[in-house]
Scaffold this motif. Structure first.
Motif, PDB file in Angstrom:
ATOM      1  N   ALA A   1       0.806  -1.215   0.000  1.00  8.32           N
ATOM      2  CA  ALA A   1       0.000   0.000   0.000  1.00  8.32           C
ATOM      3  C   ALA A   1       0.841   1.268   0.000  1.00  8.32           C
ATOM      4  CB  ALA A   1      -0.935   0.003   1.214  1.00  8.32           C
ATOM      5  N   ALA A   2       2.174   1.103   0.052  1.00 13.65           N
ATOM      6  CA  ALA A   2       3.062   2.272   0.098  1.00 13.65           C
ATOM      7  C   ALA A   2       3.757   2.542  -1.228  1.00 13.65           C
ATOM      8  CB  ALA A   2       4.112   2.071   1.196  1.00 13.65           C
ATOM      9  N   MET A   3       3.364   1.855  -2.286  1.00 19.73           N
ATOM     10  CA  MET A   3       4.054   2.041  -3.557  1.00 19.73           C
ATOM     11  C   MET A   3       3.867   3.437  -4.141  1.00 19.73           C
ATOM     12  SD  MET A   3       5.957  -0.528  -4.245  1.00 19.73           S
ATOM     13  CE  MET A   3       6.255  -0.597  -2.457  1.00 19.73           C
ATOM     14  N   ASP A   4       2.764   4.110  -3.798  1.00 25.00           N
ATOM     15  CA  ASP A   4       2.612   5.493  -4.258  1.00 25.00           C
ATOM     16  C   ASP A   4       3.630   6.408  -3.596  1.00 25.00           C
ATOM     17  OD1 ASP A   4       1.385   5.185  -1.751  1.00 25.00           O
ATOM     18  OD2 ASP A   4      -0.274   6.552  -2.208  1.00 25.00           O
ATOM     19  N   VAL A   5       3.936   6.126  -2.327  1.00 24.59           N
ATOM     20  CA  VAL A   5       4.963   6.900  -1.619  1.00 24.59           C
ATOM     21  C   VAL A   5       6.341   6.611  -2.207  1.00 24.59           C
ATOM     22  CG1 VAL A   5       6.148   7.168   0.604  1.00 24.59           C
ATOM     23  CG2 VAL A   5       3.649   7.079   0.517  1.00 24.59           C
ATOM     24  N   VAL A   6       6.617   5.339  -2.475  1.00 23.85           N
ATOM     25  CA  VAL A   6       7.905   4.974  -3.065  1.00 23.85           C
ATOM     26  C   VAL A   6       8.064   5.618  -4.441  1.00 23.85           C
ATOM     27  CG1 VAL A   6       9.325   3.067  -3.882  1.00 23.85           C
ATOM     28  CG2 VAL A   6       7.997   2.815  -1.782  1.00 23.85           C
TER      29      VAL A   6
END
Length: 224
Positions: free
Chosen positions: A94-99
C-alpha cells in the motif's frame, strides 16, 4: 547531514522523508526503504554516509503514525504499533505510491534498496514502480508472498542463513522462481546491516555488492 523534508504522492497524500544531498561528485539518486521501525537514527546516518559517497538519498516514511522518525533504532514498546502499521500497509504493497513519489523526486539514474519491511517493499518497487535502474532487497521476509511477480530492473537479494524470521524454504522458493536473480546468502541473522543484528563482514560484503550493482546498472565504468 541530511534533513527531514515534506513530499507528496501524485494523489496529494503528504509524507515525510529524510533527504541527504551528495557532495561534489553525484553518482545518482537513491531511495532507501526503512525497516519496520521507521526512519531511525541508523537509517538517517546510513543515508548520510551514502550521500558522502555521491548519492542523492531520500528515505521516505512508508508508515503513518507518531513514531515515523523515532529517537532510537529499536524500541520494543512501540513494536506492536509498528507491526500493526506494517500489516495495514500490506507489508509495503500500500506504500508504492509513496515509493514512486520518492523516485520521482530524484534526478536519474535512480536506484533503490530496502531492509526487512523495506526489503519486501524494495521487491515490490522493483516489480511495480517506474524509473528505477537497479534494486537491492535486504532480508525481505514477505517477498515470498509476491514471488510470482518479476522485477523490471536488475535486482539482487541478500539473506542471512541464520535469520530465524525468514525460513530457508522461503529463500529456496524465491531463488527457484527467479533463478536469474543473484540471491546472496551470508553467515548472519536478521538485520545484519542494522545495529540490532549487525554482522560486520556480511554487512560490508552486501553493501559492496549492492553498490557494484548500482555502478554497473548506471552505465558507469571503472571502480566504485
Amino acid at each position: 547531514m541530511g534533513e527531514r523534508i515534506a513530499l507528496a504522492t501524485t494523489g496529494g497524500k503528504p509524507f515525510a522523508a529524510w533527504h541527504a544531498r551528495p557532495g561534489e561528485a553525484r553518482r545518482g539518486g537513491l531511495v532507501v526503504l526503512h525497516a519496520i521501525w521507521g526512519v531511525t537514527p541508523h537509517i538517517r546516518a546510513f543515508c548520510d554516509g551514502l550521500a558522502e559517497q555521491g548519492y542523492d538519498v531520500i528515505a521516505p516514511s512508508l508508515l503513518d503514525g507518531t513514531n515515523a522518525f523515532p529517537d532510537s533504532d529499536t524500541d520494543f514498546s512501540i513494536l506492536d504499533e509498528r507491526l500493526a502499521l506494517g500489516e495495514a500497509a500490506g507489508w509495503g504493497a500500500a506504500a508504492m505510491d509513496v515509493v514512486q513519489a520518492a523516485i520521482d523526486a530524484l534526478d536519474g539514474p535512480v536506484y533503490l534498496l530496502g531492509f526487512c519491511f523495506g526489503g519486501t517493499s524494495a521487491w515490490l518497487a522493483a516489480c511495480r514502480c517506474e524509473g528505477l535502474k537497479a534494486v537491492a532487497c535486504f532480508y525481505g521476509g514477505r517477498i515470498i508472498d509476491h514471488v510470482d511477480e518479476t522485477p523490471r530492473c536488475p535486482t539482487i537479494l541478500h539473506f542471512g542463513t541464520q535469520d530465524e524470521t525468514i525460513p530457508a524454504v522461503d529463500v529456496a522458493t524465491i531463488t527457484a522462481a527467479h533463478p536469474d536473480l543473484p540471491a546472496w546468502l551470508y553467515p548472519a541473522g536478521h538485520a545484519f546491516v542494522a545495529p540490532s543484528g549487525y554482522h560486520e563482514d556480511s554487512a560490508k560484503l552486501a553493501m559492496l555488492r549492492t553498490l557494484q550493482l548500482f555502478h554497473r546498472s548506471g552505465g558507469a565504468k571503472g571502480e566504485i
